[in-house]
Design an enzyme around this catalytic site. Structure first.
Site, short mmCIF file in Angstrom:
data_model
loop_
_atom_site.label_atom_id
_atom_site.label_comp_id
_atom_site.label_asym_id
_atom_site.label_seq_id
_atom_site.Cartn_x
_atom_site.Cartn_y
_atom_site.Cartn_z
N TYR A 135 29.47 -0.87 31.92
CA TYR A 135 28.64 -0.92 31.12
C TYR A 135 28.46 -2.16 30.19
O TYR A 135 27.27 -2.60 29.84
CB TYR A 135 28.70 0.31 30.11
N HIS A 168 26.97 4.72 16.73
CA HIS A 168 26.52 5.29 15.56
C HIS A 168 26.12 6.85 16.23
O HIS A 168 25.67 6.81 17.42
CB HIS A 168 25.10 4.70 15.20
N GLU A 211 30.36 -2.99 22.35
CA GLU A 211 31.24 -2.71 23.54
C GLU A 211 31.35 -4.23 24.35
O GLU A 211 32.35 -4.38 25.05
CB GLU A 211 30.58 -1.88 24.69
N SER A 253 25.33 -3.92 22.38
CA SER A 253 26.41 -3.09 21.97
C SER A 253 27.71 -3.94 21.52
O SER A 253 27.94 -4.67 22.18
CB SER A 253 26.46 -2.27 23.00
P1 NAP Z 1 21.18 7.98 24.93
O1 NAP Z 1 21.40 9.18 23.74
O2 NAP Z 1 22.32 8.17 26.00
O3 NAP Z 1 19.89 7.74 25.46
C1 NAP Z 1 19.48 6.86 26.62
C2 NAP Z 1 18.06 6.97 26.96
O4 NAP Z 1 17.76 6.21 28.04
C3 NAP Z 1 17.46 8.62 27.38
O5 NAP Z 1 16.20 8.48 26.77
C4 NAP Z 1 17.45 8.39 28.86
O6 NAP Z 1 16.69 9.25 29.55
C5 NAP Z 1 17.19 6.91 29.07
N1 NAP Z 1 17.28 6.45 30.33
C6 NAP Z 1 18.39 6.36 31.06
N2 NAP Z 1 18.33 5.81 32.15
C7 NAP Z 1 16.89 5.39 32.41
C8 NAP Z 1 16.03 4.95 33.28
N3 NAP Z 1 16.51 4.45 34.50
N4 NAP Z 1 14.68 4.77 33.18
C9 NAP Z 1 14.29 4.83 31.82
N5 NAP Z 1 14.90 5.49 30.88
C10 NAP Z 1 16.31 5.75 31.08
O7 NAP Z 1 21.70 6.69 23.98
P2 NAP Z 1 21.59 6.45 22.64
O8 NAP Z 1 22.81 6.45 22.05
O9 NAP Z 1 20.16 6.93 22.03
O10 NAP Z 1 21.54 4.68 22.67
C11 NAP Z 1 20.45 4.16 22.83
C12 NAP Z 1 20.69 2.68 23.33
O11 NAP Z 1 21.52 1.82 22.40
C13 NAP Z 1 21.34 2.47 24.73
O12 NAP Z 1 20.46 1.42 25.16
C14 NAP Z 1 22.69 2.26 24.35
O13 NAP Z 1 23.39 1.72 25.51
C15 NAP Z 1 22.69 1.57 23.26
N6 NAP Z 1 23.63 1.60 22.27
C16 NAP Z 1 24.13 2.76 21.68
C17 NAP Z 1 25.11 2.72 20.70
C18 NAP Z 1 25.42 4.26 19.91
O14 NAP Z 1 26.54 4.12 19.43
N7 NAP Z 1 24.87 5.20 20.25
C19 NAP Z 1 25.74 1.82 20.22
C20 NAP Z 1 25.18 0.58 20.82
C21 NAP Z 1 24.21 0.36 21.72
P3 NAP Z 1 17.00 10.80 29.82
O15 NAP Z 1 16.80 11.64 28.75
O16 NAP Z 1 15.98 10.93 30.94
O17 NAP Z 1 18.23 10.48 30.44
O1 G4F Z 2 32.30 8.41 22.20
P1 G4F Z 2 32.78 7.22 23.30
O2 G4F Z 2 32.34 7.73 24.62
O3 G4F Z 2 32.10 6.05 22.76
P2 G4F Z 2 32.13 4.41 23.34
O4 G4F Z 2 32.71 4.21 24.44
O5 G4F Z 2 32.86 3.50 22.16
O6 G4F Z 2 30.63 3.96 23.73
C1 G4F Z 2 29.61 4.19 22.59
O7 G4F Z 2 29.53 3.31 21.74
C2 G4F Z 2 28.95 2.05 22.22
C3 G4F Z 2 28.75 1.02 20.94
O8 G4F Z 2 30.41 0.59 20.96
C4 G4F Z 2 27.85 2.08 23.15
F1 G4F Z 2 27.36 0.86 23.54
C5 G4F Z 2 27.72 3.06 24.09
O9 G4F Z 2 26.79 3.20 24.76
C6 G4F Z 2 28.39 4.26 23.68
O10 G4F Z 2 27.25 4.81 22.61
O11 G4F Z 2 34.17 7.02 23.07
C7 G4F Z 2 34.74 6.36 21.90
C8 G4F Z 2 36.36 6.33 21.89
C9 G4F Z 2 36.78 5.60 23.32
O12 G4F Z 2 37.81 4.79 22.95
C10 G4F Z 2 37.44 6.72 24.16
O13 G4F Z 2 38.34 6.18 24.98
O14 G4F Z 2 36.84 7.66 21.98
C11 G4F Z 2 37.70 7.79 23.08
N1 G4F Z 2 37.91 9.09 23.68
C12 G4F Z 2 38.98 9.81 23.51
N2 G4F Z 2 38.81 11.02 24.15
C13 G4F Z 2 37.03 9.70 24.18
C14 G4F Z 2 37.35 11.21 24.65
N3 G4F Z 2 35.72 9.46 24.58
C15 G4F Z 2 34.96 10.40 25.27
N4 G4F Z 2 33.74 10.02 25.56
N5 G4F Z 2 35.58 11.63 25.83
C16 G4F Z 2 36.66 11.97 25.38
O15 G4F Z 2 37.11 12.97 25.73
#
Ligand code: NAP
Ligand code: G4F
Length: 332
Positions: free
Chosen positions: A155, A185, A133, A131
């Site tokens: 995280y 994304h 992050e 990530s």
């Molecule tokens: P998400 O929608 O939160 O999905 C997370 C998945 O992990 C769900 O299927 C969840 O299952 C499963 N999970 C959680 N705890 C688990 C456990 N103990 N054992 C097995 N499965 C478990 O996340 P996402 O946005 O699709 O992201 C996918 C991956 O990319 C994650 O690793 C995230 O950290 C990483 N990532 C995401 C972003 C982003 O912007 N979306 C960016 C960079 C990296 P349940 O449905 O049962 O909860």
């Molecule tokens: O949408 P967010 O919670 O995403 P964040 O923290 O960037 O993390 C996501 O992207 C990461 C990749 O860079 C992934 F690795 C991670 O798993 C996840 O998918 O917050 C985005 C921004 C932050 O700066 C947060 O402080 O939005 C700001 N924010 C402002 N108000 C908020 C809120 N975030 C959340 N969730 N809720 C709010 O009310």
């Protein structure tokens, strides 16, 4: 014989899009699902067919990233050629509330998957969901594969651990192990507590009179926001390349939460400032102020580029949430 892939996190945003992509390419897809008291698999319900159907290519298996013996048994039984480790406690703010749980799943869970892959008769190609992050208190803008890491949350620390273990297993055991350093994304399948989805869902519900206020934290944070279906394609491309490596996947543009609000609310003819209030409980003990990725390597080596712009992303999400809000208003 079709290729077999195994996806952890298959019920999540990315897992569901990746399963669709792989099924479309003719793969047999296996996914890990957690046992929960009530079943919530709305993102993959449309993919499910009866496992006894001779044409079935999508299979779900109970398991958990913290259960290493289960992972080993499953990989021995399924013998996937590709393993995508997408499972995680993926909410940064929640990781401050539940640090031990988040690190157990996101760091040790990834290690459990790597160990299970290493012990396969023929080790699968492995993808780790790293990530942006991990850059945290950023050492440079934009960030690329060589930018130093400075994680700012439990995280992000866990993701750094998993990232380096992936590199270590590549170097120590010769595993074909890649990390995709994905920047944020989003999509209509984004979890409702992440900021983009929280905004688009609220804008739609406000438009239809289902709610009036939206409470948010830091509006100044900047993120490099792309479209999730584009990003799962980059994951797949990494595992098709002749050599394993790490790649930044990003759009190369950054926008503030405030800009995302403007884009989303104005699409519905609404003024966001009339509805948004800041609630400090949504702020984090330490914030990542700006993320901006440099996707040069993924473009040049894998031929990947994002297809959806920031404006299009906000509109796709608002339109989907408006449709959902209409159904909610009609009591459907
Ligand atoms: P998400 O929608 O939160 O999905 C997370 C998945 O992990 C769900 O299927 C969840 O299952 C499963 N999970 C959680 N705890 C688990 C456990 N103990 N054992 C097995 N499965 C478990 O996340 P996402 O946005 O699709 O992201 C996918 C991956 O990319 C994650 O690793 C995230 O950290 C990483 N990532 C995401 C972003 C982003 O912007 N979306 C960016 C960079 C990296 P349940 O449905 O049962 O909860
Ligand atoms: O949408 P967010 O919670 O995403 P964040 O923290 O960037 O993390 C996501 O992207 C990461 C990749 O860079 C992934 F690795 C991670 O798993 C996840 O998918 O917050 C985005 C921004 C932050 O700066 C947060 O402080 O939005 C700001 N924010 C402002 N108000 C908020 C809120 N975030 C959340 N969730 N809720 C709010 O009310």
């Amino acid at each position: 014989m079709s290729k077999r892939a195994f996806i952890t996190g298959v019920t999540g945003q990315d897992g569901s899009y990746l399963a669709e992509l792989l099924l479309g390419k003719g793969y047999q897809v296996h996914g890990l699902v957690r046992r929960t008291s009530s079943i919530s698999r709305s993102r993959i319900d449309h993919l499910h067919v009866d496992a006894h159907d001779p044409d079935a290519r999508f299979f779900l298996h109970y398991g958990d990233l913290t259960d290493s013996s289960r992972l080993r048994d499953l990989f021995a039984e399924v013998e996937p050629e590709e393993v995508y480790n997408l499972g995680a406690q993926s909410h940064v703010r929640v990781s401050f509330d539940e640090p031990v749980f988040s690190v157990t799943v996101d760091a040790l869970g990834a290690l459990n998957v790597l160990e299970a892959v290493r012990h396969m008769k023929t080790p699968a190609r492995f993808y780790q969901a790293s990530s942006s992050e991990m850059y945290g208190k950023v050492a440079a803008v934009p960030q690329d594969e060589n930018t130093p890491l400075h994680p700012r949350s439990p995280y992000a620390c866990a993701k750094v651990y998993a990232h380096y273990q992936t590199l270590n297993y590549r170097e120590a055991y010769g595993l074909f192990a890649c990390s995709g350093i994905l920047f944020n994304h989003e999509s209509p399948r984004r979890g409702e507590s992440f900021v983009t989805r929280k905004i688009t869902r609220a804008a739609a519900r406000i438009k239809l009179g289902l709610q009036n206020k939206l409470y948010l934290g830091n509006l100044d944070a900047k993120r490099d926001w792309g479209y999730a279906p584009d990003y799962v394609e980059a994951m797949w491309r990494m595992l098709q390349h002749p050599t394993a490596d790490d790649y930044v996947v990003a759009t190369g543009e950054t926008h503030s939460v405030r800009e995302f609000l403007e884009e989303s609310f104005s699409h519905l003819g609404l003024k966001w400032s009339s509805h948004v209030e800041v609630d400090p409980s949504f702020e984090r003990p330490s914030e990542v102020d700006i993320l901006l990725g440099d996707p040069t390597k993924v473009r040049e080596v894998l031929g990947w580029k994002p297809r959806v712009t920031f404006r299009e992303l906000a509109r796709i999400m608002v339109d989907a949430d408006l449709e959902a809000a209409r159904k909610e208003a009609a009591g459907l």
